[in-house]
Design an enzyme around this catalytic site. Structure first.
Site, mmCIF file in Angstrom:
data_model
loop_
_atom_site.group_PDB
_atom_site.id
_atom_site.type_symbol
_atom_site.label_atom_id
_atom_site.label_comp_id
_atom_site.label_asym_id
_atom_site.label_seq_id
_atom_site.Cartn_x
_atom_site.Cartn_y
_atom_site.Cartn_z
ATOM 1 N N HIS B 279 -12.804 32.677 105.341
ATOM 2 C CA HIS B 279 -13.591 31.716 106.106
ATOM 3 C C HIS B 279 -13.778 30.415 105.356
ATOM 4 O O HIS B 279 -14.354 29.495 105.873
ATOM 5 C CB HIS B 279 -14.953 32.318 106.448
ATOM 6 C CG HIS B 279 -14.807 33.594 107.214
ATOM 7 N ND1 HIS B 279 -14.347 33.611 108.505
ATOM 8 C CD2 HIS B 279 -15.023 34.868 106.861
ATOM 9 C CE1 HIS B 279 -14.291 34.863 108.926
ATOM 10 N NE2 HIS B 279 -14.695 35.653 107.939
ATOM 11 N N ARG B 280 -13.298 30.403 104.124
ATOM 12 C CA ARG B 280 -13.521 29.191 103.344
ATOM 13 C C ARG B 280 -12.859 27.986 104.015
ATOM 14 O O ARG B 280 -13.400 26.890 104.014
ATOM 15 C CB ARG B 280 -12.990 29.363 101.924
ATOM 16 C CG ARG B 280 -13.712 28.453 100.952
ATOM 17 C CD ARG B 280 -13.040 28.424 99.615
ATOM 18 N NE ARG B 280 -13.438 29.557 98.786
ATOM 19 C CZ ARG B 280 -12.829 29.872 97.650
ATOM 20 N NH1 ARG B 280 -11.814 29.161 97.235
ATOM 21 N NH2 ARG B 280 -13.219 30.895 96.947
ATOM 22 N N ALA B 281 -11.705 28.225 104.612
ATOM 23 C CA ALA B 281 -10.996 27.143 105.280
ATOM 24 C C ALA B 281 -11.808 26.606 106.456
ATOM 25 O O ALA B 281 -11.967 25.388 106.611
ATOM 26 C CB ALA B 281 -9.638 27.628 105.747
#
Lengths: 627, 340
Positions: B279-281
Site C-alpha cells: 500500500h505504500r505506493a
C-alpha cells in the site's frame, strides 16, 4: 611529505624543449589560462613524456605541481585529524590532505586509471566543484580546492569508465611517433639536459619567458573573449551528432574555445578556435561501445576533420576480409573448415544474468547472491570503514577510535610525561572492506568443427554479448581459444573488454579439438588469478560442441576431457558454465556430461539470450533429472 | 565563487526532476526522490540549487533543531526541558541541503564521542554526525548507488524510524533524524540496493536535452554564471522569489487539503493496474497528488493531480520481469495516463 612536492631539489626538463606532444601542451596552456577548466587527462604509451610534461608546467607558471602517489588513500587526499597535535594541545587539529595543500596550484596523478574508483570519483567531483566536503574520522568540514587536476595514464592498460572520463574537461592522447628525426631530437635533448641540467634549462630562458607572456596576456584577455551564438549552435549540434551524453562536453568545448581564442589573441571565438577545443574536449565523450569502436572513431575523425594519427590496424580492411571469408565459408556448407578462417562476429543480444545461476551441488559461498558484493578485507588493504573490538591480536590499529575510547579516562590515569595513556582494553582494530572482483575466462572452441554452418559466427556473437555485459559490470575478462593440439591464451585476465573484443574478432577457426588441454589451461589460469587476488570469484565460460579429437595422454580424446573435467570439478575453485554450441541432428550429450563432471551450469547457446528464459529453465530442469 | 549556487529556475528543461524536488519540499512525507540519469545532466546542480528555495521552519535551538510539535521525537536535551516544564526556545531555521559524501566514515554519519570534550573533562559527550545535521533537512547523496553498504544500513534505519540510535565507543545516545532523502545516480555505474530503492518515494529518469536550442541555452547560462555569478543570480532573483513564495504558500495549504474519493479511487486503481506491491505506493501517490494540488493553488485533490505524479511514484515500483528493461512499462504508464 616532501615527496609529494615535485619541484623540490630537482630541476625539471623545460617545457619548450619537449617535442612531439603539441596537443597535450596546448591542453596544459588552456588549463593555465582558463579558471573554468579544472581537469585534464593525458593518455599515452609508456615513455611518451607524459610525466615530464606535467612536471615542466611549474617552469612556465607560478603554480606548483603536487603529486598524488598511487597508493593514496582517502586520508591523504582529503585530510585527517592530526592525532599528535590534538593530543598535545587537547584541541582538535587538522592534517590537511593533498587536495587542500594544492589549492590554487596543480595536482598531478600519474597512472590515474589505477587509483581507487570511488576515491578518484570524489576527487574529480571536488575539483570540478572547487570545494571539498569531508566527513571522516572525526572531521567534518568544507574547504575550497581550486586545484587544476592533471591525470596521466598509460593507454594500454585498465581503461577508465565513461563516467569518470566524462568528469575530465579535456582529454588528449599523445601519439606514438615513428618519425626518425623527431625521435632523434627527443633523445638528443634528453642527453643534453642530463649532461648539464641548469645550463640546458637556461638555454630555453627566452622561450620560457615568451610562453609565460603568452599565458599572462591570454589570462588578461579572457574576461573579454566573446563566443558568438552561431558558434554555440555549432557546439550544441556537434555534441548531439557525436552522441555525447549529458552537457559537460558542450560546456567544456565552450570554455576551452574561449581559452584557445585568448591564446590565439582573438577577442571573438573563431570557428577554428572552436574546432580545436572540440578535439580536446570531445574525443573521450563520444559514445563508443566496443562494438562499433572502429566506425565511431572514424566518424569522429570525419566530423572534426581530424588530424589524429591513423588507427593502429585498419579495421575496415579486416572487415572486408571477413566478408569474403564468410562467403567462401558459405559455400563450404556443412563441412568443417580445415584451413584457418576468421569468422565475423555474429549478431549480439542481451544476455541472461548467468553469473547468478548456481550450479547444482555448488557448495561455495552463496552469501548475498550478487556477484559484486564487497568483502571484508583480510589484510590491511581496502578502505577503512569502521572500528571494532579486536578479536585477536591488533595488527591494524584504528587510532581515532582507540584514542576516543581512552579519552574519558585520561584525567584519572597516571600519565607521567605522556600525553595520553593507553590500556590494552582501549585498543580498537580497523575494519576494512574492498570490492570483490569477478573474473570471467572465456574458453572458446575454435576448432574446425565450429566452422560448419557458420556456428563460429553465432558463438562469437554470444561471447561478445557476454563481454558487453562484463563491460558494464567492470569485470575482468580473459580469452583462451583451443584448436590444433593446444589451448592458447589470447588474452590473460584484463579489465579491458575492448581488447578482448579485438582478440575475439581476430580469432581464427580451424584444426582439431584439444578439449582436455583447454580445460586444464583455463583451470590453471583461474587458479593463478585467485592466488593473486584472494577472494575473487572466477567463472569459466566454455563454449563447446562437446566434440574432442586431440588428447593429452594419447588415449581417447573425449574420455581424456571427461577425466580432467571431473578433477577440475572436484577442485571447485571456479564456477564453470558450459555453453553447448552443438546444433543439428543427432545432438550429442557430451557437453551436458561435461558440465556435470565440472560441477557446472549447462546452457545451450540459444539459452544465453535473455528472452529465452523458458529454454533456460527447461535446460536446468533437464539437468536436474539426469543429475 | 565556489559558494555560489546556480539558480534553480535557470536550469533548462528537466521539468519532471524539478517538480519531484519541489513536491518533496512541499510535502516531506512523500519520502524523497531518486534521480537517475546519464552523466552531466544537471542532477547534482538541481539538488544543490534547491537550497536557495527552501523555506524556514520553527525548531528548537538544540544541536538537532528538533521539531517540538512532535513530542515523541525530540532529542534527550529537549525532552529533559519539556519534562521539567521549561520553556523551549524556538527559532526560525532555514531548511538546508545536507550532503553525505561517499567517503564518509560510519562514525561521522551516525555521530560519535566528542574527543576534545572527553580529554578535557573526562566526560563522555555525544558529537552529532551527518544524520543529526540532516534532521528536518534534505539529505543528499550523490552517486547513491556507490554508497558503501554499511552506510546504507545506517540510512535505512534512520529513514524507517525517523530517529538515529547510537551505541558505540561507550556512547549511548538517540536523537531525531527525519529527512528528505534525495539521491542521484548514473545507472551505468551499477544498481541500487533494492531496500534503498524502496525507500525513495519518487524516482525520475533524466536525459540530456536533445534539441540544439535548449542545448545552447544550457551552455549559455552556464557560461554566464561562471563569468559573473552574482549578476547572473540577480537576473533570476525575481523568478526565484516567485517560486519560493509559491512553495511556502503550498506548504501552508497542505493543512487544508481534502482528498476527494474520486482521486483516492484513482490512486488505488493505478497501483492495481500496474501491479505495484503493497500500500505504500497508493499512499505515496496520494501524498504526492496532495502536494501537486497545493502547488497549483487548490485544496482539493483531483484526478489530474494523480495523473501528473503517477509517473514519478510508480516507475521504480513496478513489478517487472527481472530480465526486462522497464521501458515498456513506462510506455504503458504514459498510455494509461493519457487515457484519463
Amino acid at each position: 611529505m616532501d615527496q609529494e612536492h615535485l619541484n623540490s631539489g630537482t630541476i625539471d626538463f623545460p617545457f619548450p624543449a619537449i617535442i612531439g606532444v603539441d596537443e597535450a601542451k596546448r591542453a596544459l596552456l588552456v588549463a593555465l589560462v582558463s579558471d573554468d577548466v579544472h581537469t585534464v587527462l593525458i593518455q599515452g604509451g609508456t615513455g611518451s613524456a607524459k610525466t615530464t610534461l606535467v612536471r615542466s608546467v611549474s617552469g612556465i607558471s607560478d603554480r606548483e605541481v603536487f603529486n598524488l602517489p598511487l597508493g593514496t588513500n582517502d586520508d591523504q587526499v582529503f585530510g585527517i585529524i592530526d592525532m599528535e597535535e590534538t593530543l598535545l594541545s587537547g584541541e582538535r587539529r587538522m592534517m590537511p590532505g593533498v587536495l587542500e595543500k594544492s589549492d590554487l596550484n596543480i595536482l598531478h596523478a600519474d597512472d590515474v586509471n589505477l587509483l581507487d574508483h570511488s576515491l578518484l570519483d570524489q576527487l574529480l567531483e571536488s575539483v570540478n566543484r572547487q570545494k571539498a566536503l569531508v566527513e571522516r574520522e572525526g572531521i567534518s568540514r568544507e574547504y575550497p580546492c581550486r586545484t587544476t587536476f592533471i591525470g596521466t595514464m598509460n593507454i594500454s592498460e585498465n581503461p577508465m569508465s565513461p563516467h569518470l572520463l566524462d568528469r575530465f574537461d579535456i582529454c588528449v592522447r599523445i601519439p606514438v611517433t615513428d618519425d626518425m628525426d623527431v625521435r632523434y631530437q627527443i633523445v638528443r635533448r634528453r642527453v643534453d639536459f642530463d649532461a648539464d641540467p641548469e645550463g640546458y634549462v637556461s638555454s630555453f630562458n627566452d622561450e620560457i619567458a615568451s610562453i609565460r607572456k603568452q599565458i599572462n596576456d591570454a589570462r588578461e584577455r579572457m574576461p573579454y573573449v566573446i563566443i558568438p551564438d552561431d558558434i554555440l549552435t555549432l557546439v550544441a549540434e556537434l555534441c548531439i551528432k557525436l552522441g555525447c551524453e549529458g552537457h559537460r562536453g558542450d560546456i567544456a568545448v565552450a570554455n576551452v574555445s574561449k581559452a584557445i581564442a585568448a591564446l590565439n589573441g582573438h577577442d571573438i571565438v573563431s570557428l577554428d578556435d572552436m574546432k580545436e577545443a572540440a578535439h580536446l574536449c570531445l574525443r573521450h565523450r563520444i559514445t563508443e561501445s566496443p562494438e562499433n569502436s572502429s566506425s565511431s572513431s572514424s566518424r569522429s575523425g570525419n566530423e572534426l576533420s581530424s588530424s589524429e594519427p591513423p588507427p593502429m590496424s585498419s579495421d575496415k580492411g579486416s572487415g572486408s576480409r571477413n566478408d569474403s571469408k564468410e562467403r567462401n565459408e558459405e559455400t563450404t556448407g556443412d563441412n568443417d573448415v580445415a584451413e584457418d578462417t576468421v569468422f565475423a562476429v555474429g549478431s549480439t543480444f542481451s544476455v541472461i544474468d548467468f553469473v547468478s545461476l548456481k550450479p547444482l551441488g555448488y557448495m561455495g559461498s552463496s552469501k548475498g547472491g550478487g556477484k559484486h558484493e564487497k568483502i571484508r578485507s583480510p589484510d590491511r588493504t581496502g578502505r577503512y570503514i569502521r572500528s571494532e573490538i579486536p578479536k585477536s591480536e591488533v595488527n591494524d590499529l584504528a587510532f581515532d577510535a582507540t584514542i576516543r575510547v581512552a579519552a574519558p579516562y585520561q584525567k584519572y590515569r597516571q600519565r607521567g610525561d605522556m600525553a595520553i595513556v593507553l590500556e590494552k582494553s582501549d585498543l580498537r582494530q580497523k575494519v576494512r572492506e574492498r570490492k570483490n572482483g569477478v573474473s570471467i575466462m572465456f574458453l572458446v572452441d575454435a576448432s574446425g568443427s565450429m566452422g560448419a554452418r557458420k556456428r563460429m559466427v553465432a558463438v562469437k556473437g554470444a561471447v561478445f554479448s557476454l563481454l558487453k555485459e562484463s563491460y558494464q559490470n567492470r569485470d575482468k575478462v580473459g580469452l583462451i581459444s583451443f584448436r590444433k593440439d593446444k589451448a592458447e591464451i589470447l588474452l590473460p585476465f584484463t579489465k579491458s573488454v575492448d581488447f578482448a573484443y579485438k582478440k575475439l574478432k581476430e580469432m581464427p577457426t580451424g584444426g582439431t579439438t584439444p578439449l582436455a588441454a583447454a580445460i586444464l589451461k583455463a583451470h590453471l589460469e583461474t587458479k593463478k588469478e585467485q592466488r593473486l587476488n584472494p577472494g575473487e570469484k572466477c567463472y569459466v565460460v566454455l563454449t563447446t560442441d562437446g566434440r574432442a579429437n586431440s588428447s593429452v595422454t594419447g588415449g581417447d580424446a573425449l574420455a581424456d576431457a571427461m577425466n580432467i573435467a571431473a578433477t577440475v570439478g572436484k577442485d571447485g575453485s571456479a564456477i564453470w558454465i558450459v555453453v553447448d554450441t552443438g546444433i543439428g541432428y543427432p545432438h550429442l550429450d557430451n557437453a551436458l556430461h561435461l558440465s556435470e563432471r565440472l560441477n557446472g551450469i549447462y546452457l545451450r547457446l540459444e539459452d544465453l539470450k535473455a528472452d529465452n528464459l523458458a529454454h533456460r529453465i527447461k535446460s536446468i530442469v533437464k539437468n536436474r533429472v539426469i543429475g | 565563487m565556489s559558494d555560489l549556487i546556480f539558480p534553480f529556475t535557470a536550469i533548462v528543461g528537466q521539468n519532471e526532476m524539478k517538480n519531484a524536488l519541489i513536491l518533496n519540499v512541499i510535502n516531506p512525507s512523500i519520502g524523497g526522490v531518486l534521480i537517475r540519469g546519464e552523466k552531466g545532466t544537471a542532477k547534482s546542480t538541481a539538488v544543490r540549487a534547491l537550497a536557495d528555495l527552501l523555506p524556514k521552519r520553527k525548531a528548537s535551538d538544540c544541536p538537532f533543531h528538533c521539531d517540538v510539535s512532535r513530542k515523541n521525537n525530540v532529542c534527550p536535551y529537549c525532552l529533559e526541558k519539556i519534562d521539567s516544564g521549561e520553556e523551549l526556545e524556538l527559532k526560525d531555521i532555514k531548511m538546508k541541503v545536507v550532503e553525505l559524501p561517499l567517503s564518509a566514515t560510519e562514525d561521522m554519519v551516525a555521530g560519535t564521542l566528542d574527543l576534545e570534550h572527553a580529554i578535557k573533562t573526562g566526560r563522555k559527550k555525544f558529537e552529532p554526525g551527518v544524520l543529526a545535521k540532516a534532521n528536518g533537512n534534505i539529505l543528499y547523496v550523490d552517486e547513491v548507488n556507490l554508497l558503501d553498504d554499511h552506510i546504507v544500513d545506517l540510512l535505512l534505519d534512520s529513514a524507517a524510524m525517523g530517529r538515529n540510535y547510537i551505541e558505540r565507543e561507550g556512547v549511548s545516545f538517540t536523537h531525531p533524524s527525519k529527512f528528505i532523502l534525495v539521491g542521484t545516480m548514473n545507472p551505468e555505474e551499477g544498481d541500487l540496493r533494492p531496500q534503498l530503492l524502496d525507500r525513495f518515494g519518487m524516482a525520475v529518469d533524466v536525459k540530456s536535452e536533445k534539441d540544439v536550442e535548449s542545448r545552447m541555452d544550457v551552455i549559455k547560462r552556464r557560461l554566464e554564471f561562471e563569468k559573473d555569478p552574482e549578476s547572473f543570480k540577480e537576473s533570476y532573483a525575481a523568478q526565484q522569489e516567485e517560486l519560493m513564495e509559491r512553495i511556502i504558500a503550498a506548504k501552508e495549504r497542505m493543512a487544508d487539503i481534502v482528498l476527494e474519493d474520486d482521486a483516492l479511487k484513482m490512486a488505488v486503481e493505478a497501483s492495481l493496474y500496474f501491479g505495484v506491491d503493497g500500500h505504500r505506493a497508493d499512499i505515496t501517490l496520494l501524498k504526492a497528488a496532495s502536494a501537486h494540488a497545493a502547488f497549483y493553488g487548490r485544496t482539493s485533490v483531483i484526478r489530474e493531480d494523480v495523473a501528473s505524479i503517477a509517473n514519478l511514484v510508480l516507475t521504480h515500483r513496478m513489478r517487472r520481469n527481472p530480465f526486462q528493461e522497464s521501458t515498456i512499462d513506462a510506455e504503458e504508464l504514459n498510455k494509461w495516463i493519457k487515457s484519463i
